[in-house]
Design a protein around this motif. Structure first.
Motif, PDB file in Angstrom:
ATOM      1  N   TYR A  18     -20.482 -12.935   6.518  1.00 23.56           N
ATOM      2  CA  TYR A  18     -21.496 -13.992   6.519  1.00 23.56           C
ATOM      3  C   TYR A  18     -22.492 -13.793   5.374  1.00 23.56           C
ATOM      4  N   VAL A  19     -22.921 -12.561   5.177  1.00 29.11           N
ATOM      5  CA  VAL A  19     -23.850 -12.259   4.082  1.00 29.11           C
ATOM      6  C   VAL A  19     -23.178 -12.542   2.739  1.00 29.11           C
ATOM      7  N   ARG A  20     -21.925 -12.162   2.601  1.00 28.55           N
ATOM      8  CA  ARG A  20     -21.183 -12.408   1.359  1.00 28.55           C
ATOM      9  C   ARG A  20     -21.076 -13.909   1.080  1.00 28.55           C
ATOM     10  N   ASP A  66     -29.592 -38.043   9.219  1.00 34.84           N
ATOM     11  CA  ASP A  66     -29.349 -37.091   8.135  1.00 34.84           C
ATOM     12  C   ASP A  66     -28.395 -35.982   8.564  1.00 34.84           C
ATOM     13  N   MET A  67     -28.520 -35.513   9.810  1.00 33.88           N
ATOM     14  CA  MET A  67     -27.608 -34.475  10.290  1.00 33.88           C
ATOM     15  C   MET A  67     -26.191 -35.028  10.465  1.00 33.88           C
ATOM     16  N   ALA A  68     -26.078 -36.297  10.860  1.00 28.21           N
ATOM     17  CA  ALA A  68     -24.760 -36.939  10.964  1.00 28.21           C
ATOM     18  C   ALA A  68     -24.130 -37.082   9.580  1.00 28.21           C
ATOM     19  N   LYS A  69     -24.947 -37.422   8.598  1.00 27.79           N
ATOM     20  CA  LYS A  69     -24.469 -37.529   7.202  1.00 27.79           C
ATOM     21  C   LYS A  69     -23.931 -36.175   6.738  1.00 27.79           C
ATOM     22  N   MET A  70     -24.669 -35.118   7.016  1.00 29.61           N
ATOM     23  CA  MET A  70     -24.227 -33.784   6.623  1.00 29.61           C
ATOM     24  C   MET A  70     -22.929 -33.417   7.335  1.00 29.61           C
ATOM     25  N   ALA A  71     -22.863 -33.673   8.626  1.00 26.60           N
ATOM     26  CA  ALA A  71     -21.680 -33.323   9.418  1.00 26.60           C
ATOM     27  C   ALA A  71     -20.439 -34.092   8.977  1.00 26.60           C
ATOM     28  N   ALA A  72     -20.616 -35.273   8.400  1.00 30.80           N
ATOM     29  CA  ALA A  72     -19.487 -36.095   7.960  1.00 30.80           C
ATOM     30  C   ALA A  72     -18.982 -35.714   6.571  1.00 30.80           C
ATOM     31  N   ASP A  73     -19.726 -34.895   5.863  1.00 29.50           N
ATOM     32  CA  ASP A  73     -19.364 -34.526   4.493  1.00 29.50           C
ATOM     33  C   ASP A  73     -18.185 -33.541   4.484  1.00 29.50           C
ATOM     34  N   PRO A  74     -17.096 -33.871   3.791  1.00 30.97           N
ATOM     35  CA  PRO A  74     -15.912 -32.998   3.795  1.00 30.97           C
ATOM     36  C   PRO A  74     -16.171 -31.582   3.270  1.00 30.97           C
ATOM     37  N   LYS A  75     -16.954 -31.439   2.214  1.00 29.63           N
ATOM     38  CA  LYS A  75     -17.239 -30.103   1.669  1.00 29.63           C
ATOM     39  C   LYS A  75     -18.050 -29.279   2.663  1.00 29.63           C
ATOM     40  N   THR A  76     -19.007 -29.923   3.331  1.00 34.06           N
ATOM     41  CA  THR A  76     -19.804 -29.228   4.336  1.00 34.06           C
ATOM     42  C   THR A  76     -18.911 -28.809   5.504  1.00 34.06           C
ATOM     43  N   GLN A  77     -17.999 -29.664   5.913  1.00 30.28           N
ATOM     44  CA  GLN A  77     -17.060 -29.314   6.982  1.00 30.28           C
ATOM     45  C   GLN A  77     -16.217 -28.105   6.593  1.00 30.28           C
ATOM     46  N   GLU A  78     -15.790 -28.065   5.335  1.00 30.67           N
ATOM     47  CA  GLU A  78     -15.005 -26.939   4.824  1.00 30.67           C
ATOM     48  C   GLU A  78     -15.839 -25.644   4.869  1.00 30.67           C
ATOM     49  N   TRP A  79     -17.107 -25.753   4.469  1.00 30.05           N
ATOM     50  CA  TRP A  79     -18.018 -24.612   4.488  1.00 30.05           C
ATOM     51  C   TRP A  79     -18.240 -24.123   5.920  1.00 30.05           C
ATOM     52  N   TRP A  80     -18.497 -25.060   6.813  1.00 30.58           N
ATOM     53  CA  TRP A  80     -18.715 -24.701   8.217  1.00 30.58           C
ATOM     54  C   TRP A  80     -17.479 -24.033   8.813  1.00 30.58           C
ATOM     55  N   ALA A  81     -16.286 -24.438   8.384  1.00 33.52           N
ATOM     56  CA  ALA A  81     -15.051 -23.824   8.886  1.00 33.52           C
ATOM     57  C   ALA A  81     -14.981 -22.340   8.520  1.00 33.52           C
ATOM     58  N   LEU A  82     -15.625 -21.953   7.437  1.00 34.41           N
ATOM     59  CA  LEU A  82     -15.695 -20.546   7.057  1.00 34.41           C
ATOM     60  C   LEU A  82     -16.804 -19.806   7.809  1.00 34.41           C
ATOM     61  N   CYS A  83     -17.926 -20.483   7.994  1.00 36.29           N
ATOM     62  CA  CYS A  83     -19.108 -19.833   8.589  1.00 36.29           C
ATOM     63  C   CYS A  83     -19.062 -19.762  10.117  1.00 36.29           C
ATOM     64  N   PRO A  85     -16.769 -19.289  12.442  1.00 34.92           N
ATOM     65  CA  PRO A  85     -16.111 -18.168  13.121  1.00 34.92           C
ATOM     66  C   PRO A  85     -16.928 -16.873  13.079  1.00 34.92           C
ATOM     67  N   CYS A  86     -17.892 -16.802  12.182  1.00 34.21           N
ATOM     68  CA  CYS A  86     -18.772 -15.632  12.096  1.00 34.21           C
ATOM     69  C   CYS A  86     -19.893 -15.696  13.124  1.00 34.21           C
TER      70      CYS A  86
END
Length: 109
Positions: A18-20, A66-83, A85-86
């Motif tokens: 997570y820190v990395r 604004d939070m719905a806009k963020m949640a719908a963003d594909p790059k943000t979804q990709e980032w969240w998929a990494l974060c 599980p931590c």
């Protein structure tokens, strides 16, 4: 402007990962955070409890949109998929929350 504070658990075996990840947040993710009216955003790690504390200022007029806009963003979804599980959400969080919101009890400028 609304100040926000949130807390979340971090899996002990995932702290280094997570820190990395957060040492090099993707530019598209940072741009989306800004596009969603979030400023002055920080995440702190409290060890040995493995707790994350985030604080930020919301400068928009419709936080839910604004939070719905963020949640719908594909790059943000990709980032969240990494974060995600931590992370280990607190069992006491409210329904629908991942990061548990906190009430501000004191502020001084």
């Amino acid at each position: 402007m609304q100040r926000m504070g949130m807390v979340l658990g971090l899996k002990p075996e995932k702290v280094a990962e997570y820190v990395r990840l957060h040492a090099a947040v993707w530019p598209d993710v940072l741009a989306m955070i800004s596009a969603c009216n979030i400023r002055n955003y920080s995440i702190y790690l409290k060890e040995p409890e493995h707790l994350l504390f985030s604080t930020f200022e919301y400068h928009g007029t419709d936080y839910a949109a604004d939070m719905a806009k963020m949640a719908a963003d594909p790059k943000t979804q990709e980032w969240w998929a990494l974060c995600m599980p931590c992370q280990e959400p607190l069992p006491t969080r409210k329904d629908g929350e991942w990061w548990a919101s906190m009430d501000e009890v004191f502020h001084h400028d």
